[in-house]
Design a protein around this motif. Structure first.
Motif, PDB file in Angstrom:
ATOM      1  N   PHE A 180       0.820  -1.213   0.000  1.00 11.00           N
ATOM      2  CA  PHE A 180       0.000   0.000   0.000  1.00 11.00           C
ATOM      3  C   PHE A 180       0.854   1.264   0.000  1.00 11.00           C
ATOM      4  O   PHE A 180       0.443   2.291  -0.550  1.00 11.00           O
TER       5      PHE A 180
ATOM      6  N   TRP B 173       1.412   2.624  -3.252  1.00  8.24           N
ATOM      7  CA  TRP B 173       0.297   3.433  -3.773  1.00  8.24           C
ATOM      8  C   TRP B 173       0.089   4.696  -2.935  1.00  8.24           C
ATOM      9  O   TRP B 173      -0.964   5.337  -3.009  1.00  8.24           O
TER      10      TRP B 173
ATOM     11  N   ASP C 112      -4.140  -6.549  -8.154  1.00  6.15           N
ATOM     12  CA  ASP C 112      -4.125  -5.201  -7.572  1.00  6.15           C
ATOM     13  C   ASP C 112      -5.530  -4.618  -7.513  1.00  6.15           C
ATOM     14  O   ASP C 112      -5.893  -3.945  -6.533  1.00  6.15           O
ATOM     15  N   LEU C 113      -6.340  -4.875  -8.530  1.00  4.33           N
ATOM     16  CA  LEU C 113      -7.706  -4.367  -8.555  1.00  4.33           C
ATOM     17  C   LEU C 113      -8.518  -4.954  -7.399  1.00  4.33           C
ATOM     18  O   LEU C 113      -9.245  -4.223  -6.703  1.00  4.33           O
TER      19      LEU C 113
ATOM     20  N   TYR D  87      -9.956  -2.755  -0.006  1.00  6.26           N
ATOM     21  CA  TYR D  87      -9.583  -1.590   0.795  1.00  6.26           C
ATOM     22  C   TYR D  87     -10.690  -0.538   0.773  1.00  6.26           C
ATOM     23  O   TYR D  87     -11.105  -0.026   1.819  1.00  6.26           O
ATOM     24  N   TRP D  88     -11.193  -0.217  -0.419  1.00 13.39           N
ATOM     25  CA  TRP D  88     -12.182   0.848  -0.516  1.00 13.39           C
ATOM     26  C   TRP D  88     -13.536   0.415   0.034  1.00 13.39           C
ATOM     27  O   TRP D  88     -14.263   1.237   0.600  1.00 13.39           O
TER      28      TRP D  88
ATOM     29  N   HIS E 190      -7.444  -3.340  -4.165  1.00 19.17           N
ATOM     30  CA  HIS E 190      -8.019  -1.995  -4.072  1.00 19.17           C
ATOM     31  C   HIS E 190      -9.484  -2.058  -3.654  1.00 19.17           C
ATOM     32  O   HIS E 190      -9.945  -1.277  -2.804  1.00 19.17           O
ATOM     33  N   GLN E 191     -10.213  -2.979  -4.274  1.00 20.11           N
ATOM     34  CA  GLN E 191     -11.649  -3.079  -3.977  1.00 20.11           C
ATOM     35  C   GLN E 191     -11.891  -3.452  -2.514  1.00 20.11           C
ATOM     36  O   GLN E 191     -12.790  -2.902  -1.874  1.00 20.11           O
TER      37      GLN E 191
END
Length: 361
Positions: free
Chosen positions: A310, A313, A342-343, A349-350, A346-347
């Motif tokens: 992370f 990013w 990675d996608l 995390y969000w 990200h999903q």
């Protein structure tokens, strides 16, 4: 100072064996030339029946390998080859040696360069091999090719034997190893250690039978002997993948040095160590071969891996959210039976952040 390592390329011959188009082969040659190619070897057996394009036939590095027969010598003469490898299988009889002498005499009538390859050289004693030295001198053979067609050699034996042969051989020796037991690269490096300058290799070690991998030999030479033949800002991985794609060959993801996953790290302790000191796990750095280090997040990852990922990013996780996210990562990776993209990361995390926001609201 050690002489530059010269590679006798076998990739083009494999492309011919697989029926690769001449147009594709012409695109492969300039890519390979970036890496210290001494010769491109092609076998008469694999040349197209409708002929070889003139621009390829006249290439100054092209050698044609044939059996030591007058019929094949006549064919390559008619085709216009000027560099010929006479391939010979040793048999302990004077009559067979007479046949080789006849073939050398015929080749000398037109060939600018003659190379003699003993296919079963690894089976022969030093006296049996040195019995060929007078022919090498008489016919001005450019190089003697020591081939290990049965893949029966090991590195220490290669080094000892080639060191001994080089004391009396009247021309340079070229080593041509095969990879049935996974020793082609090691044996090629042993040949180089003995003082041999020329070795046969192919991109990714392809061939039938397989060869030493060109990229492995060149990178080993760089690190063992500080001799760098790979251009700076190397695109070695991309070049190898492009060459293989012309032949319809997919590169295994775990292929040494150039495979997609070779510089991918998942284990938590592993990632923590490589972040602090890459040399712990990477003797060769990914940038040297045109790759980048990848941190893979999956069921074997730990908090250190997740935090480092992370941070790449520009997102800094505290310990509590790291542990919470890691649990979800491991659960999803186990269900999918693979690491997260990675996608997907990200999903996760969000979604977690959105849930926190809704709870606060």
């Amino acid at each position: 100072m050690r002489q530059m390592v010269m590679v006798s390329d076998q990739t083009i011959n494999e492309a011919l064996r697989l029926g690769t188009s001449m147009a594709a082969i012409e695109l492969m040659i300039p890519i390979l030339k970036k890496y210290g190619i001494a010769n491109f070897d092609v076998s008469l057996d694999y040349l197209p029946s409708d002929g070889v394009p003139k621009q390829l036939l006249l290439h100054p590095l092209l050698r044609c390998k044939i059996h030591s027969s007058l019929d094949e010598i006549a064919k390559v003469r008619q085709m216009g080859f000027s560099k010929v490898i006479l391939s010979w299988f040793h048999q302990p009889s004077q009559s067979s040696l007479d046949q080789l002498t006849e073939a050398l005499t015929a080749a000398q009538e037109f060939a600018q360069e003659i190379y003699l390859c003993i296919e079963n050289a690894e089976e022969l004693t030093i006296p049996e091999l040195t019995s060929y030295w007078s022919l090498l001198s008489r016919y001005r053979v450019k190089r003697f090719i020591y081939q290990d067609v049965r893949s029966s050699l090991e590195p220490l034996g290669v080094c000892r034997k080639l060191e001994s042969l080089q004391q009396t051989v009247p021309c340079p020796i070229e080593f041509h190893g095969h990879n049935t037991y996974g020793l082609a690269t090691a044996n090629s490096l042993a040949a180089l250690r003995s003082g041999v300058q020329y070795v046969a290799a192919a991109v990714s070690g392809i061939g039938s039978p397989n060869h030493a991998a060109m990229e492995e030999v060149l990178m080993a030479v760089k690190h063992l002997w500080k001799q760098d033949q790979v251009p700076s800002g190397s695109s070695l991985t991309a070049d190898c993948i492009e060459i293989l794609s012309y032949m319809g060959i997919s590169l295994p993801v775990d292929k040494a040095l150039i495979g997609r996953d070779v510089f991918a790290h998942e284990s938590g302790i592993h990632v923590d160590g490589i972040t602090k000191n890459p040399l712990l796990y990477e003797v060769i750095q990914p940038e040297e071969v045109g790759q980048t280090r990848q941190l893979i997040i999956g069921k074997h990852s730990g908090t250190a891996s997740l935090k480092i990922k992370f941070l790449q990013w520009n997102l800094e996780l505290d310990q509590a959210e790291t542990l919470e996210l890691l649990e979800k990562v491991r659960r999803l990776a186990s269900v999918q039976k693979r690491p997260l993209s990675d996608l997907e990361l990200h999903q996760l995390y969000w979604r977690r952040n959105q849930m926190d926001q809704s709870q606060l609201g």
